[in-house]
Design a protein around this motif. Sequence first.
Motif, mmCIF file in Angstrom:
data_model
loop_
_atom_site.group_PDB
_atom_site.id
_atom_site.type_symbol
_atom_site.label_atom_id
_atom_site.label_comp_id
_atom_site.label_asym_id
_atom_site.label_seq_id
_atom_site.Cartn_x
_atom_site.Cartn_y
_atom_site.Cartn_z
ATOM 1 N N THR A 70 -15.124 -27.604 22.867
ATOM 2 C CA THR A 70 -14.550 -25.392 22.239
ATOM 3 C C THR A 70 -13.034 -25.938 22.829
ATOM 4 O O THR A 70 -12.882 -24.419 22.498
ATOM 5 C CB THR A 70 -15.320 -25.141 23.668
ATOM 6 O OG1 THR A 70 -15.497 -25.718 24.860
ATOM 7 C CG2 THR A 70 -16.947 -24.954 23.136
ATOM 8 N N ARG A 71 -12.475 -26.491 23.185
ATOM 9 C CA ARG A 71 -10.920 -26.365 23.090
ATOM 10 C C ARG A 71 -10.480 -25.657 21.837
ATOM 11 O O ARG A 71 -10.925 -26.394 20.902
ATOM 12 C CB ARG A 71 -10.401 -27.761 23.169
ATOM 13 C CG ARG A 71 -10.721 -28.951 22.943
ATOM 14 C CD ARG A 71 -10.223 -30.142 23.378
ATOM 15 N NE ARG A 71 -10.438 -31.488 22.368
ATOM 16 C CZ ARG A 71 -10.457 -32.749 21.946
ATOM 17 N NH1 ARG A 71 -9.808 -32.863 23.724
ATOM 18 N NH2 ARG A 71 -10.201 -33.678 21.422
ATOM 19 N N LYS A 72 -9.357 -25.266 21.620
ATOM 20 C CA LYS A 72 -8.859 -24.824 20.853
ATOM 21 C C LYS A 72 -7.879 -25.255 19.531
ATOM 22 O O LYS A 72 -7.380 -25.335 18.524
ATOM 23 C CB LYS A 72 -7.597 -23.295 21.160
ATOM 24 C CG LYS A 72 -8.091 -22.422 22.029
ATOM 25 C CD LYS A 72 -7.356 -21.420 22.276
ATOM 26 C CE LYS A 72 -8.355 -19.971 22.542
ATOM 27 N NZ LYS A 72 -7.162 -18.774 22.950
ATOM 28 N N ARG A 73 -7.477 -26.670 20.576
ATOM 29 C CA ARG A 73 -6.804 -27.577 19.483
ATOM 30 C C ARG A 73 -7.726 -28.851 18.883
ATOM 31 O O ARG A 73 -7.828 -29.144 20.899
ATOM 32 C CB ARG A 73 -5.264 -28.026 20.739
ATOM 33 C CG ARG A 73 -4.449 -29.343 19.631
ATOM 34 C CD ARG A 73 -3.341 -28.961 20.330
ATOM 35 N NE ARG A 73 -2.225 -29.857 19.584
ATOM 36 C CZ ARG A 73 -2.155 -31.071 19.633
ATOM 37 N NH1 ARG A 73 -2.947 -31.946 20.701
ATOM 38 N NH2 ARG A 73 -1.324 -31.465 19.415
#
Length: 293
Positions: A161-164
């Motif tokens: 789920t991390r953005k990067r």
Amino acid sequence: MSETGSTVPRRQLGRHLRDLRLQAGMTMPEAARLIERGTTTLQRLETGQTNKIRLLDIRELCSVYDANEVVTAGLMGLAQEASGKCWWHDFGKLIPADFDVYVGLEASARRLTSYAPDVVLGLLQAPDYTRAMVRSALPGASSQEVDRRVDVKQRRQRALTRKRQPVELNAVFLEGALRRVVGSTRIMSAQLRHLADMSTLPNVTLRVLPNSAGIPLGDPIGLFTVIDFGMDKKGEPIEPSVVYLENLTGCLYLESQDDVRHYHDAHGAVQRAALDETTSRSLLRQLAREYAR
């Protein structure tokens, strides 16, 4: 260490050393100077490119970085384990059982290709499902220890789920893994709703292999994950792909490209026999409702 030996322990050792150095706020030249070694030596350690690892260097780096006893013992074990083209990691032998070798590989991956015939993958477990699994495996564990292990599993899921650059996950579950009650029907209902929700993420592909599909490969296969690390700007693999196989007493890491190809082919076979993504998601929500009744 032999040049023909497994690269997994060396790469994992390097990841941990780099993370510890950054957490300590040190530059590579500073750390190298403190252990009276050259910057090039430390760089090769951190990138897993050295075949000659001095245990004294690892112990001194752990001291400089103020690593705890479990981490120090884990890194010392990694420094000693690289003896064959594949690596069998015995739980609790050279490396403490509480030192999770696989997590570093998972966090560094660009793509995970998994097949789960018996249990929901750790990356997709809801907290209560994990808690029930831990209590079954460790009936004498304290509440604090159970909570710690649940927290570790939950933190691992941030990779999805991390953005990067979130990890891409392509997983196939055997229907039996979803019908096997872990903890209670309430826990299973919440777990299957969680799976259905996670399957809506653009980087997550979940399919269910129905019991009616039989055995697509002709032989039963156990839980496995192929770990791919992506390509660099020249189109070359950033790191060699690895097949991860977990067993009761340890884990096997396969690095031969023939093995990697074989498991990718196996996953392709079960995926072709599985339900499509939309139908799989509908089945997950249907089973969740059935458990909730």
